[in-house]
Design an enzyme around this catalytic site. Structure first.
Site, mmCIF file in Angstrom:
data_model
loop_
_atom_site.group_PDB
_atom_site.id
_atom_site.type_symbol
_atom_site.label_atom_id
_atom_site.label_comp_id
_atom_site.label_asym_id
_atom_site.label_seq_id
_atom_site.Cartn_x
_atom_site.Cartn_y
_atom_site.Cartn_z
ATOM 1 N N HIS A 115 0.810 -1.138 -0.015
ATOM 2 C CA HIS A 115 0.150 0.160 -0.081
ATOM 3 C C HIS A 115 1.069 1.123 -0.261
ATOM 4 C CE1 HIS A 115 0.262 -0.126 4.472
ATOM 5 N NE2 HIS A 115 0.396 1.123 4.306
ATOM 6 N N ASP A 162 0.030 -7.524 1.614
ATOM 7 C CA ASP A 162 0.500 -6.334 1.566
ATOM 8 C C ASP A 162 2.039 -6.250 1.501
ATOM 9 O OD1 ASP A 162 0.606 -3.625 1.709
ATOM 10 O OD2 ASP A 162 -0.196 -3.470 3.635
ATOM 11 N N SER A 259 3.916 2.332 8.151
ATOM 12 C CA SER A 259 3.786 1.346 7.346
ATOM 13 C C SER A 259 4.966 1.004 6.539
ATOM 14 C CB SER A 259 2.506 2.170 6.358
ATOM 15 O OG SER A 259 1.330 2.065 7.084
#
Length: 311
Positions: A115, A162, A259
């Site tokens: 992402h 992811d 992230s």
């Protein structure tokens, strides 16, 4: 330190603010987020805008979709030499250009969250990787990118798979890459329920200043999959490609801005040098029963290993 549903560029990793009910039916539903992302400026702002929107869309508080390592502390100098950061190339200042975490997994390969790439429009031309420092105000060096490969099964609606691998234009010979899990056997040995791990990042701390200059880290236990998937937690949204870590009472967590960063467990020598997860998403940050969700390398690691092996 934890992204909120895609904990990084989006808030808590893009996620962490997803609601507990009907979570599996359109966890991200990106169509409604496009207008928000289109109005955002920097890659970091795109990630934060996505996380905030995602949080609100699933019933979570917008303010909880901010990047940070919650309840952590500054990492000791040199403790995590393999830690890296994705940088927006057009912004010269490292502090201002950082938008996602990452890790050095070979002399020329970087592991991050899918992402962080797809939701920011990151490419080999507009992105660089910072290696060799835990302080965004000094040291380290930026390296250009040769290619970026996102996992073919990456799903923005479920946040499955992811992970993405970045190939650098040059080798990093002065830093020891982190080893990463590639089998369930390794996970069962080093990252079983209750085992300690460390998460880290430069995500927001929801304090003043909102973003740290020095890398923060937080110690988190692995959480049983059934507990993380219970109706009190993520209500069935945790798939086979995800791993949970954190505390039932909350208080400590990775968060938005983190992230793509690593979750590391002890290796066979007892050192925290085995990456078992990648900061991915969650609802809010450090909330009771809402653990951090990480991309599970015991399942996704073989694909990552294949990318590293390519010439």
């Amino acid at each position: 330190m934890k992204p909120t549903h895609l904990k990084n560029a989006l808030g808590r990793r893009a996620g962490r603010s997803v609601g507990r009910t009907a979570l599996g039916a359109a966890m991200l539903g990106s169509a409604g987020l496009l207008p928000v992302l289109a109005q955002a400026g920097t890659m970091r702002e795109q990630v934060e805008a996505y996380q905030a929107q995602l949080s609100a869309r699933h019933g979570g508080p917008v303010q909880d979709a901010q990047p940070e390592v919650v309840g952590g502390k500054p990492a000791k100098d040199g403790r995590w030499p393999f830690m890296a950061s994705l940088m927006e190339k057009r912004i010269a200042d490292n502090f201002d250009s950082r938008f996602c975490g990452a890790s050095l997994i070979s002399k020329r390969d970087i592991l991050t969250a899918a992402h962080c790439i797809t939701l920011t429009g990151a490419t080999a031309k507009n992105t660089q990787v910072l290696v060799g420092t835990q302080d965004l105000t000094q040291g380290g060096r930026r390296i250009n990118i040769a290619s970026i490969t996102v996992h073919p099964d990456w799903n923005e609606d479920t946040t499955d798979s992811d992970v993405a691998v970045i190939r650098l234009t040059e080798e990093v010979n002065d830093i020891e890459p982190v080893a990463f899990a590639t089998t369930l056997k390794e996970e069962n040995k080093h990252a079983a329920t209750g085992k300690p791990t460390w998460g880290m990042g430069w995500g927001s701390t929801q304090s003043n200043p909102p973003y740290p200059e020095k890398l923060l880290n937080v110690r988190l236990p692995i959480v049983d999959r059934e507990v993380c998937n219970s109706s009190d937690s993520y209500d069935g949204a945790i798939t086979n490609t995800m791993l949970c870590a954190g505390f039932k009472e909350g208080g400590k967590d990775t968060c938005g801005g983190d992230s793509g960063g690593p979750l590391v467990a002890k290796d066979s020598s007892g050192e925290f040098r085995l990456q078992v997860g990648v900061v991915s998403w969650g609802i809010g940050c450090a909330q009771p029963d809402l653990y951090g969700v990480y991309s599970r390398l015991a399942v996704l690691g073989p694909w990552v290993k294949d990318q590293v092996a390519k010439p």
